[in-house]
Every structure is written in structure tokens, then in C-alpha cells.
Design a protein around this motif. Structure first.
Motif, PDB file in Angstrom:
ATOM      1  N   LEU A   7       0.833  -1.198   0.000  1.00 32.41           N
ATOM      2  CA  LEU A   7       0.000   0.000   0.000  1.00 32.41           C
ATOM      3  C   LEU A   7       0.871   1.253   0.000  1.00 32.41           C
ATOM      4  O   LEU A   7       1.707   1.446   0.886  1.00 32.41           O
ATOM      5  CB  LEU A   7      -0.904  -0.013   1.234  1.00 32.41           C
ATOM      6  N   SER A   8       0.658   2.086  -1.002  1.00 34.58           N
ATOM      7  CA  SER A   8       1.344   3.380  -1.082  1.00 34.58           C
ATOM      8  C   SER A   8       0.307   4.459  -1.323  1.00 34.58           C
ATOM      9  O   SER A   8      -0.735   4.216  -1.947  1.00 34.58           O
ATOM     10  CB  SER A   8       2.384   3.392  -2.206  1.00 34.58           C
ATOM     11  N   HIS A   9       0.597   5.664  -0.827  1.00 30.24           N
ATOM     12  CA  HIS A   9      -0.359   6.765  -1.002  1.00 30.24           C
ATOM     13  C   HIS A   9       0.385   8.083  -1.039  1.00 30.24           C
ATOM     14  O   HIS A   9       1.271   8.349  -0.226  1.00 30.24           O
ATOM     15  CB  HIS A   9      -1.370   6.776   0.150  1.00 30.24           C
ATOM     16  N   ARG A  10      -0.003   8.910  -2.002  1.00 29.17           N
ATOM     17  CA  ARG A  10       0.580  10.246  -2.157  1.00 29.17           C
ATOM     18  C   ARG A  10      -0.495  11.312  -2.025  1.00 29.17           C
ATOM     19  O   ARG A  10      -1.637  11.115  -2.434  1.00 29.17           O
ATOM     20  CB  ARG A  10       1.241  10.399  -3.526  1.00 29.17           C
ATOM     21  N   ILE A  11      -0.108  12.435  -1.457  1.00 29.88           N
ATOM     22  CA  ILE A  11      -0.925  13.644  -1.501  1.00 29.88           C
ATOM     23  C   ILE A  11      -0.057  14.702  -2.165  1.00 29.88           C
ATOM     24  O   ILE A  11       0.894  15.211  -1.573  1.00 29.88           O
ATOM     25  CB  ILE A  11      -1.369  14.088  -0.095  1.00 29.88           C
ATOM     26  N   GLY A  12      -0.369  14.996  -3.429  1.00 30.30           N
ATOM     27  CA  GLY A  12       0.509  15.866  -4.201  1.00 30.30           C
ATOM     28  C   GLY A  12       1.852  15.197  -4.403  1.00 30.30           C
ATOM     29  O   GLY A  12       1.931  14.044  -4.830  1.00 30.30           O
ATOM     30  N   ASP A  19       4.775   1.517   0.251  1.00 27.69           N
ATOM     31  CA  ASP A  19       4.820   0.068   0.025  1.00 27.69           C
ATOM     32  C   ASP A  19       4.593  -0.705   1.329  1.00 27.69           C
ATOM     33  O   ASP A  19       5.371  -1.574   1.701  1.00 27.69           O
ATOM     34  CB  ASP A  19       6.168  -0.308  -0.593  1.00 27.69           C
ATOM     35  N   LEU A  20       3.497  -0.393   1.999  1.00 25.82           N
ATOM     36  CA  LEU A  20       3.208  -0.936   3.321  1.00 25.82           C
ATOM     37  C   LEU A  20       2.486  -2.273   3.212  1.00 25.82           C
ATOM     38  O   LEU A  20       1.489  -2.402   2.504  1.00 25.82           O
ATOM     39  CB  LEU A  20       2.341   0.058   4.103  1.00 25.82           C
ATOM     40  N   ILE A  53      -7.881   4.006  -2.820  1.00 28.11           N
ATOM     41  CA  ILE A  53      -6.576   3.339  -2.840  1.00 28.11           C
ATOM     42  C   ILE A  53      -5.889   3.649  -4.163  1.00 28.11           C
ATOM     43  O   ILE A  53      -6.450   3.412  -5.232  1.00 28.11           O
ATOM     44  CB  ILE A  53      -6.736   1.824  -2.639  1.00 28.11           C
ATOM     45  N   GLN A  54      -4.680   4.165  -4.086  1.00 26.54           N
ATOM     46  CA  GLN A  54      -3.920   4.505  -5.282  1.00 26.54           C
ATOM     47  C   GLN A  54      -3.070   3.330  -5.751  1.00 26.54           C
ATOM     48  O   GLN A  54      -3.083   2.968  -6.928  1.00 26.54           O
ATOM     49  CB  GLN A  54      -3.019   5.720  -5.000  1.00 26.54           C
ATOM     50  N   THR A  55      -2.321   2.750  -4.825  1.00 28.87           N
ATOM     51  CA  THR A  55      -1.437   1.628  -5.141  1.00 28.87           C
ATOM     52  C   THR A  55      -1.512   0.610  -4.014  1.00 28.87           C
ATOM     53  O   THR A  55      -1.423   0.978  -2.841  1.00 28.87           O
ATOM     54  CB  THR A  55       0.025   2.093  -5.306  1.00 28.87           C
ATOM     55  N   GLY A  56      -1.655  -0.663  -4.370  1.00 24.99           N
ATOM     56  CA  GLY A  56      -1.700  -1.713  -3.362  1.00 24.99           C
ATOM     57  C   GLY A  56      -3.103  -2.260  -3.179  1.00 24.99           C
ATOM     58  O   GLY A  56      -4.015  -1.984  -3.968  1.00 24.99           O
ATOM     59  N   LYS A  57      -3.285  -3.020  -2.107  1.00 21.60           N
ATOM     60  CA  LYS A  57      -4.541  -3.730  -1.894  1.00 21.60           C
ATOM     61  C   LYS A  57      -4.825  -3.871  -0.409  1.00 21.60           C
ATOM     62  O   LYS A  57      -3.919  -4.066   0.394  1.00 21.60           O
ATOM     63  CB  LYS A  57      -4.461  -5.115  -2.539  1.00 21.60           C
ATOM     64  N   VAL A  58      -6.111  -3.772  -0.053  1.00 18.16           N
ATOM     65  CA  VAL A  58      -6.575  -4.023   1.312  1.00 18.16           C
ATOM     66  C   VAL A  58      -7.716  -5.027   1.234  1.00 18.16           C
ATOM     67  O   VAL A  58      -8.636  -4.869   0.423  1.00 18.16           O
ATOM     68  CB  VAL A  58      -7.070  -2.734   2.004  1.00 18.16           C
TER      69      VAL A  58
END
Length: 252
Positions: A7-12, A19-20, A53-58
Motif C-alpha cells: 500500500l502506497s499513497h501520495r498527496i501531491g 509500500d506498506l 486506494i492509489q497503489t496496493g490492496k486491502v
């Protein structure tokens, strides 16, 4: 089990999570700890699909959060966030009743009314059911919002900083109620906690984040060491064992 993978996440341009990957065990309480800006609230929002979710999976109990229908997800997971925008002239009973919306969609049945009554009773709010939210103390207000999540009657309850702005008495009382829910009510609880000693005293599992990455995880007695906490928070921290649980000495 809630599983988080890559899991990855960006704000701007700011990368909040990197990559969690980790697992949240079912049953009991998992406390998420870490310094400000570690990505704790962002992780909670992604897990509950409040944030795309931008990248990854939950996955929650094998169901992909991104693909599960909203109604089905709301029957598996309830979340109480730090900032809930509701009218201050809303009554406590009505607020708690909102937790039943995924079940009745505006047509409450006997079982929905019963669930609201159970949630009010669990947090000692029955006598306050007709009070407006702006007539409550901080502790009562916190209990009302968590009761709303409880009334949803999901297997998973996510709480983002439920102890925020509470004094010692009300924070301890609220933790005791949450702990009882995880034991007697069959709820699996994931909560963001800033005071490490509440996590140490009440949680079954600890997840520590640092700069959007997993710093460590495990049982409180195993992972809440002076070395790890000092490195995590960038200050000298002592840890002593009291009553079989670690006690964190960080005030002096």
C-alpha cells in the motif's frame, strides 16, 4: 483478518505511505502508534475506503475493500474518524441510530431499534438519548460517536484517535469500554492511539508506523522496548514493567 499489501499513497508530491504490507489479526484490539505524520490516519482511511486506494490492496476477511459493494463493506466494518461533520443540534439517539443505516436504509425495524438501545446502554448513554450533541461533555460526545459505530454491528470497528481531548478519567473509562467490546461483544478493534501507555495497557497487538513505513509490530510486551520507542520518537524513552505490562516513561 485485515490484510494490507504493498500500500502506497501520495498527496501531491508528498508520499504518505510507502509500500506498506501488514496484517491486522482478528479478535482483540490492535493499536496503531507512531509520531505525527507517520501515516496512521491515512492508513485507517484507506482501510475503510474513505480515501481511494492509489497503489496496493486491502482485504477484510478475504474481501477486497476496493471492489466490495459499499453496503456489504458497511456491514463488515465501521469507522469513527477524528472529524465527523454533523449538526450540533442532533440528538444523541438520532446520531447512534445513523449506525443502522446500512441495515435498514431509512426503514428501521425492531432489530434496528434494539441495536440502538444496546449501543446506548453499552456506553451509558440511555439517559442522554434526547440530549443535543452540543449539550454533552467531551467524554459524552466521544462515547456517542463510538456508540454509533457500535450500533452498526460489524465484526470490525476502526477508531481514529478516540481518546483525543479526553482527560485521564474519561480516557481510561472509554478504553475499558472498548476493551469490553473486544472481549464480550465479539468486535475486532483497530485504533490509532497517541498515548503509548493506553496502547500498552489495553491492546493485544501493536502496529508502529514511521514515515509511512512499518517500524515494528507485535504484542506490547515484546515490541514496546526502550530502544525501539526511543528510535521511533527520536527521544530518550524508558520502559518499566508494571503488572505484567510495559509502562512507558517519556514525560521527564
Amino acid at each position: 483478518m485485515i490484510t494490507v499489501r504493498n500500500l502506497s499513497h501520495r498527496i501531491g508530491s508528498a508520499e504518505i505511505l510507502h509500500d506498506l504490507s501488514l496484517d491486522f489479526p482478528k479478535d482483540g484490539i490492535t493499536a496503531i502508534i507512531g509520531p505525527n505524520g507517520a501515516g496512521k490516519s491515512t492508513l485507517m482511511g484507506l482501510m475503510a475506503r474513505l480515501v481511494p486506494i492509489q497503489t496496493g490492496k486491502v482485504e477484510i476477511d478475504g474481501h477486497c475493500v476496493a471492489k466490495t459493494r459499499t453496503e456489504a463493506l458497511a456491514r463488515r466494518m465501521a469507522i469513527v474518524t477524528q472529524r465527523v461533520g454533523v449538526a450540533s443540534r442532533l440528538r444523541v439517539g438520532d446520531l447512534v441510530g445513523f449506525g443502522r443505516w446500512p441495515h435498514h436504509h431509512g426503514r428501521p425495524r425492531d432489530e434496528d431499534h434494539a441495536a440502538v438501545e444496546r449501543a446506548l446502554a453499552a456506553f451509558d448513554l440511555t439517559e442522554l438519548r434526547d440530549r443535543f450533541l452540543d449539550e454533552l461533555s467531551g467524554g459524552q460526545n466521544q462515547r456517542a460517536f463510538i456508540a454509533m459505530g457500535l450500533a452498526q454491528e460489524t465484526d470490525w470497528l476502526l477508531l481514529d484517535e478516540p481518546l483525543n481531548n479526553l482527560d485521564m478519567y474519561h480516557a481510561r473509562a472509554l478504553m475499558a469500554r472498548i476493551h469490553a467490546l473486544s472481549r464480550e461483544g465479539g468486535r475486532s478493534v483497530v485504533m490509532v492511539v497517541h498515548d503509548i501507555n493506553y496502547a500498552a495497557a489495553w491492546a493485544d497487538h501493536i502496529v508502529a508506523l514511521e514515515n509511512g513505513r512499518l517500524a515494528f509490530e507485535g504484542a506490547p510486551r515484546e515490541v514496546l522496548t526502550a530502544e525501539r520507542l526511543s528510535r521511533l520518537f527520536g527521544m530518550e524513552i524508558g520502559v518499566e514493567e508494571i503488572g505484567g505490562r510495559p509502562t512507558v516513561l517519556h514525560h521527564a
